[in-house]
Design an enzyme around this catalytic site. Structure first.
Site, PDB file in Angstrom:
ATOM      1  N   GLY A  19      -6.228  11.839  -6.963  1.00  0.00           N
ATOM      2  CA  GLY A  19      -4.959  11.158  -6.745  1.00  0.00           C
ATOM      3  C   GLY A  19      -5.189   9.671  -6.621  1.00  0.00           C
ATOM      4  N   MET A  20      -4.152   8.941  -6.274  1.00  0.00           N
ATOM      5  CA  MET A  20      -4.253   7.487  -6.321  1.00  0.00           C
ATOM      6  C   MET A  20      -5.217   6.923  -5.275  1.00  0.00           C
ATOM      7  SD  MET A  20      -0.318   6.462  -7.228  1.00  0.00           S
ATOM      8  CE  MET A  20      -0.659   4.713  -7.398  1.00  0.00           C
ATOM      9  N   LYS A 205       2.924   7.014  11.237  1.00  0.00           N
ATOM     10  CA  LYS A 205       3.546   5.933  10.451  1.00  0.00           C
ATOM     11  C   LYS A 205       4.295   6.488   9.248  1.00  0.00           C
ATOM     12  CE  LYS A 205       0.793   5.878   6.686  1.00  0.00           C
ATOM     13  NZ  LYS A 205       1.130   5.737   5.255  1.00  0.00           N
TER      14      LYS A 205
END
Length: 356
Positions: A19-20, A205
C-alpha cells in the site's frame, strides 16, 4: 547482525504490504543503500505487477530508487530469506491476516516494525495496541514487535517533505538500530518505549479527524464548496479532540505528553491531508453515511474502525459506571454517526457544558 552495530550498507529490509505507506518507506530504506524487498499482500498483486513493469507505485508520481526488488505473497519465503528487518506495511483491515499468515513465518530473531495504526478489543472489553495483540497471538513465541507513529502522509514522505515520526517498542537498543537504518535528512525519527501511548495517540487521530473535517463540510454546505475556509469551527473541534484524546489516553494507560504530541501532530496532518478528511467533509455536507461511503468506494478509511471500537468500549464502560460519556461528546457523536447512522451535527454546547 547485532542490533548494537552500525548498520551495514547491504542490510536486507523486507516490507510486507505494498500500500501507499509501506511503499513510501521503500524510499528512505533504499536511499540508505539497503537491499529492499517490497512484498504485496494477497490484495496487492496488480500493484506488484505495475511496480515490476514501471518501477513506480501506481499512486506515486515518483519512481522508486533503482534496485528495489518486488515480490508477490506467493514468493514470501524468498523475500524473507536473510532479512534483517521486517516492515509491516498493511492497513488495519489486514491485522487478522498478518496474525494468521505472517506471525508463524517470522523468526523470533527478526525485528518487526509496523505502520499499522489502530486499537483492538482483546476479548475482555479492554482495548490494546496491534503490537500487543500480535504478541499475544504469537505466544509462547516472543517476537520483536515495534511500531511507527506520527504525522506522516505517504506521498509527502516520497516527496521528501520534512517528516518527524516516532519508533516505539520495548527495547531501546533495537529502536536505535532501526532508526540508524531508516533515518534520512528529511525523515527524522524519535524513539519511545511507551508503545501503548504512541499507538493509542495515532489511532485516535484517525477517529477525531472526522470530527474536525465534519466542520469543514458543514461550512461548505452553508457557504458553498468554493467558499473561503472557516477556521473557528475547525479550531473548536480540534481543541475538543485534543482534550478527549488526552482523557482517553489516560483511560487506556498512558499519560505521556510526548506520546500525546505525536497524536496531535498526526491529527493535524490527517485533517489537512489524510484520506479520512474526505469522509468527514461529505458527512458535514449532509450526506448520509451509506451515500458518503459509496462515493468513496475503494478508498481505505481506517478511521471507521477505530471510531466503532472506541465508542463501543466507551458505551460498555459507561453502562458499567466506569466512565461518563458526557466527558467525550465528540467521539460519542461520531459513534452516533458511524454506528447508529444519525446525521452529522457537532454538539457544540456539550463542549462548553459545566462539569458537575
Amino acid at each position: 547482525m547485532s542490533t548494537s552495530e552500525t548498520p551495514a550498507k547491504q542490510t536486507i529490509i523486507t516490507i510486507v504490504g505494498s500500500g501507499m505507506m509501506g511503499s513510501a518507506l521503500v524510499f528512505p530504506a533504499r536511499e540508505n543503500g539497503h537491499t529492499v524487498r517490497l512484498v504485496g499482500s494477497p490484495l496487492d498483486g496488480e500493484i506488484i505487477d505495475a511496480c515490476r513493469k514501471t518501477g513506480r507505485h501506481p499512486k506515486f508520481v515518483k519512481d522508486f530508487p533503482a534496485g528495489v526488488e518486488y515480490y508477490k505473497i506467493e514468493e514470501l519465503d524468498k523475500a524473507m530469506d536473510g532479512a534483517d528487518l521486517l516492515i509491516c506495511g498493511i492497513s488495519s483491515f489486514g491485522v487478522e491476516w498478518f496474525a494468521e499468515y505472517m506471525l508463524p513465518r517470522i523468526p523470533e530473531t527478526l525485528p518487526v516494525v509496523s505502520v499499522t495504526k489502530g486499537l483492538i478489543d482483546d476479548g475482555t472489553g479492554q482495548l490494546i495496541s496491534y503490537p500487543e495483540y500480535w504478541a499475544r497471538r504469537a505466544a509462547p513465541r516472543k517476537l520483536r514487535l515495534n511500531a511507527i507513529g506520527g504525522p506522516c502522509t505517504s506521498y509527502e514522505l516520497v516527496a521528501q517533505d520534512q517528516t518527524v515520526v516516532t519508533f516505539c517498542g520495548e527495547d531501546l537498543e533495537t529502536l536505535r538500530w532501526m532508526k540508524g537504518l531508516m533515518q534520512r535528512p528529511y525523515y527524522h525519527i524519535a524513539v519511545s518505549t511507551d508503545v501503548m501511548g504512541v499507538e493509542t495517540a495515532v489511532a485516535l487521530k484517525n477517529a477525531y479527524a472526522y470530527g474536525v473535517c465534519i466542520t469543514v463540510g458543514a461550512c461548505e454546505r452553508v457557504y458553498g464548496i468554493d467558499s473561503i475556509p472557516h477556521y473557528n469551527s475547525q479550531a473548536g473541534a480540534f481543541g475538543q479532540s485534543m482534550l478527549e484524546m488526552q482523557k482517553l489516553m489516560r483511560l487506556l494507560g498512558s499519560s505521556n505528553d510526548e506520546a500525546l504530541a505525536v497524536g496531535i501532530g498526526d491529527l493535524y496532518v490527517t485533517v489537512f491531508g489524510g484520506r479520512n478528511r474526505l469522509l468527514g467533509k461529505l458527512l458535514g455536507r449532509g450526506l448520509p453515511l451509506d451515500a458518503a461511503l459509496k462515493e468513496l468506494e475503494g478508498i481505505t478509511l481506517e478511521g471507521n474502525v477505530i471510531v466503532v471500537r472506541i465508542v463501543k468500549a466507551l458505551r460498555a464502560w459507561a453502562a458499567q459506571g466506569k466512565v461518563d460519556l458526557a466527558e467525550y461528546p465528540l467521539i460519542a457523536h461520531l459513534g452516533e454517526v458511524l454506528i447508529d447512522n444519525k446525521p452529522a451535527n457537532i454538539p457544540w454546547e456539550a463542549f462548553v457544558a459545566e462539569k458537575r
